[in-house]
Scaffold this motif. Structure first.
Motif, PDB file in Angstrom:
ATOM      1  N   SER A 106       0.112   4.099  -2.385  1.00  0.00           N
ATOM      2  CA  SER A 106       0.181   5.225  -3.244  1.00  0.00           C
ATOM      3  C   SER A 106       1.469   6.217  -3.509  1.00  0.00           C
ATOM      4  O   SER A 106       0.938   7.131  -3.852  1.00  0.00           O
ATOM      5  CB  SER A 106      -0.161   5.473  -1.252  1.00  0.00           C
ATOM      6  N   SER A 166      -4.483   4.176   3.585  1.00  0.00           N
ATOM      7  CA  SER A 166      -4.503   3.014   3.578  1.00  0.00           C
ATOM      8  C   SER A 166      -4.216   2.317   4.803  1.00  0.00           C
ATOM      9  O   SER A 166      -4.436   1.365   5.641  1.00  0.00           O
ATOM     10  CB  SER A 166      -2.944   3.099   3.135  1.00  0.00           C
ATOM     11  N   LEU A 169       0.746  -1.436   0.275  1.00  0.00           N
ATOM     12  CA  LEU A 169       0.175   0.161   0.067  1.00  0.00           C
ATOM     13  C   LEU A 169       1.138   1.289  -0.184  1.00  0.00           C
ATOM     14  O   LEU A 169       0.222   2.331  -0.767  1.00  0.00           O
ATOM     15  CB  LEU A 169      -0.849  -0.650   1.241  1.00  0.00           C
TER      16      LEU A 169
END
Length: 704
Positions: free
Chosen positions: A110, A402, A106
């Motif tokens: 991102s 996240s 994640l």
């Protein structure tokens, strides 16, 4: 047989022009709505027939790609396809690197989405769609498979298939059903640009143009040049013929900008001579200018025929040397001769550029393109610091989502992240992201409510695709129709996305109200968080900070003109200045002090920068120029570059002295003419340097 003239009734369109305009606009709007619905439902049917998992993804693709002009659809589709493929490949690579490390996965996702949002900000037009899709596709490929990494390849294949099917359907429908060709609009705009400029030059041959009028003219010229390049970049996708003429269109735009700069420089010089106590020289230049007006004034029916104008301008070029000699003869003072020679050289350059502009315009009207032309490009000025702010904002938004997802185990966190991914990229390039977020959110919620009524009231019990269309079309058409209304920007696309997302057509269809509510809350939360991020870390687009930096970059183009390699410098300089100028003026209040300062600096940069490029070209072309002359001319240009880089009185005095020394050293050489033009621009009492100019003294009045 005799003919009795009938009394014709006055059409309603002439009595009520607003009604005719309204009906024409509504006709175009409903054609777009009809094409959009046809493409959306055709894409959904094909997705179901091909057994794709999520026909809604194909429908969303169509709704985003569709545009009233077919060339725009093809351009958006091209960049969307590239972004989809890039995002899918990155998603596969990311999942293969971190199959069981959610935190690292994640975090990396991102960062990727943030970089894509920065790219969407950095590049304009439909190239930004490619970056948005690269981030969005990586998310839709990987997030559904985060609990089962072995399914990521199948997910990628399915998502790419759904998106590419939507792109294909949108392109086919747009190109075959009532196509509205962008190339016709491009041709009309190019013709209008030519006509307006020719008329403007013809009407200005009296030689006296107020500074304010020139500023507004320069603004219009800059906008026309940028608009033509934007349109040309999209039209090349429409058909092979336009693609073949693309190089000529670019060169036409460059010749237009070059002629506009020479035109501006000539008028500034004449106006300075009129204000500075040299009326005889100004009158001589105006007399020399009038034959150009005659050349641009054939019979009324031919005044915009480029072939006719090019031939007449060619005759004017041939006749100018004799007219220059005749008008120069009565001028006995050396300074008056230098002033006249400088203006005459500018006028001759302008007439030749205008002739080349008209000749190329004429060649574009021919049925078949012949020969080749010089390859040039329209150089853009991209705002890297602004893009970095978008990267940081999006990365923090996705990182916060996240972290919340990991900490809470929220089952619908993937939906929130997907919406945040989409709108972080789409809104990053918006001049007013908060307003855009609000409008989009309102449209999205309205679309969700419409989809709820369709899915849980109208669709249950249906057994074929025709029933699906009948149940949803009345709600579906609201989004495309609102997209045609300028008064509600963002509401139409938001409604369509909300409707199709929540409609969520699947193979097979699922009816789950609890899932609907949870998914809707997650999507609204993702969109709202993307908007909230713009409050915490505001967009720099149109901000005073960005305008200040772009203002500085505009002045630094004079440094580019004085120091950059000469190859291709002329077209790079012209396009960069106008692109920067257009960017800053777009977000500056018309008539404000900031706007006027910007216009004044843009005119000064164009005049001085173009003159320094001409001077450097003369230095490079003539190897016989004495080293002392070459050194003083180069030193003068560097002094001017330093002045533009950081304007103040001390640097102005150094630049003025350096140019004066170069003029004295150049003696009677042709280099004196651009050097004198540079000094004249420095001493323009209506330019941004006016506050640095000392009061005139008897000695300075007669200085060369």
């Amino acid at each position: 047989m005799s003919v009795v003239p009938a009394i014709e009734s006055v059409p309603a369109s002439s009595r009520w022009p607003w009604l005719a305009e309204f009906l024409a606009g509504e006709w175009r709007a409903w054609i777009f709505v009809g094409k959009s619905l046809l493409a959306i439902y055709l894409a959904a049917w094909l997705a179901m027939w091909l057994q794709l998992e999520q026909p809604s993804t194909t429908m969303i693709t169509v709704s985003i790609v569709m545009h009233p002009h077919s060339g725009m659809v093809l351009a958006k589709s091209f960049y969307r396809a590239i972004g989809t493929l890039a995002g899918s490949l990155f998603g596969l690579a990311l999942m293969s690197l971190f199959p069981q490390q959610r935190e690292l996965f994640l975090l990396s996702l991102s960062l990727w989405v943030g970089l894509c949002a920065g790219g969407a900000t950095l590049y304009r037009n439909f190239m930004s769609y490619g970056f948005v899709l690269a981030g969005y596709t990586a998310a839709i490929v990987t997030l559904p498979a985060i609990n089962n990494p072995l399914d990521v390849f199948d997910s990628a294949v399915m998502r790419v298939s759904e998106v590419l099917l939507g792109i294909l359907v949108a392109a086919v429908v747009s190109d075959l059903v009532w196509p509205e060709r962008l190339r016709l609009l491009l041709r009309q705009n190019a013709q209008a640009q030519f006509n307006v400029f020719i008329d403007f030059v013809r009407e200005s041959t009296a030689g006296n143009m107020p500074r304010e009028q020139m500023e507004h003219a320069n603004l219009a010229l800059a906008r026309a040049a940028v608009r033509l390049e934007d349109m040309r970049a999209s039209v090349i996708f429409e058909d092979p013929e336009v693609h073949a003429r693309s190089t000529r269109m670019r060169l036409l735009n460059q010749r237009y900008m070059a002629a506009a700069t020479s035109f501006q420089s000539l008028h500034h010089l004449i106006n300075r001579l009129q204000r500075g106590g040299s009326p005889s020289v100004a009158d001589a230049l105006i007399a020399l200018y009038r034959p150009l007006g005659d050349a641009l004034s054939p019979a009324l029916a031919q005044q915009h025929q480029s072939v006719v104008l090019a031939a007449r301008l060619d005759e004017c070029v041939v006749q100018l040397p004799a007219q220059v000699a005749a008008l120069r003869a009565p001028l006995s003072e050396p300074l008056a001769q230098l002033e006249f020679d400088t203006g005459a050289a500018l006028l001759q350059r302008f007439v030749m550029e205008l002739r080349d502009f008209a000749t190329l315009e004429g060649s574009l009207r021919e049925a078949q393109v012949r020969g080749s032309v010089e390859k040039v490009h329209f150089k853009r000025s991209n705002d890297i610091p602004g893009a970095l702010v978008s990267v940081l904002r999006t990365f923090l938004t996705m990182g916060a989502l996240s972290a919340f997802w990991l900490a809470s185990g929220w089952p619908f966190g993937a939906g929130a992240m997907l919406l945040a991914t989409v709108f972080s990229g789409l809104l990053a390039a918006s001049p007013n992201p908060l307003s855009a977020t609000t409008h989009t959110l309102l449209g999205y919620v309205a679309g969700m409510l419409g989809a709820f009524l369709v899915v849980y009231v109208l669709l249950p019990g249906s057994n074929d695709f025709a029933w699906l269309i009948g149940a949803s079309a009345g709600f579906m058409l609201i989004g495309p129709y609102l997209s045609t209304r300028d008064t509600l920007p963002g509401v139409g696309p938001g409604y369509t996305l909300g409707f199709v997302n929540i409609l969520a057509l699947k193979n097979p269809m699922v009816y789950d109200p609890a899932h609907f509510l949870n998914d809707g809350v997650a999507q609204v939360a993702g969109l709202a968080l993307a908007g909230t991020a713009f409050i915490l870390l505001p967009s720099v687009i149109g901000s005073s900070w960005q305008r200040t930096r772009q203002f500085r970059r505009l002045r630094e183009q004079a440094v580019l003109a004085a120091t950059a390699p000469l190859e291709g410098l002329a077209w790079r300089f012209e396009s960069l200045v106008r692109d920067l100028f257009q960017q800053v003026v777009t977000y500056t209040r018309p008539g404000s002090d900031e706007s006027r300062s910007m216009l004044a600096w843009a005119l000064a940069v164009l005049e001085s920068g173009r003159t320094m490029i001409e001077l450097r070209q003369q230095l490079a072309a003539d190897s016989k120029i004495a080293p002392a002359v070459r050194d003083t001319a180069t030193a003068a240009m560097h002094a001017i570059a330093r002045l533009y880089q950081a304007p103040d009185a001390a640097r102005w005095r150094k630049a003025d002295a350096a140019v004066h020394a170069a003029i004295a050293t150049a003696a009677e050489q042709p280099l004196r003419l651009p050097l004198y033009q540079l000094r004249s621009a420095l001493r323009d009492d209506e330019s941004p340097f006016a506050t640095y100019i000392p009061p005139p003294s008897p000695e300075s009045v007669h200085a060369a």
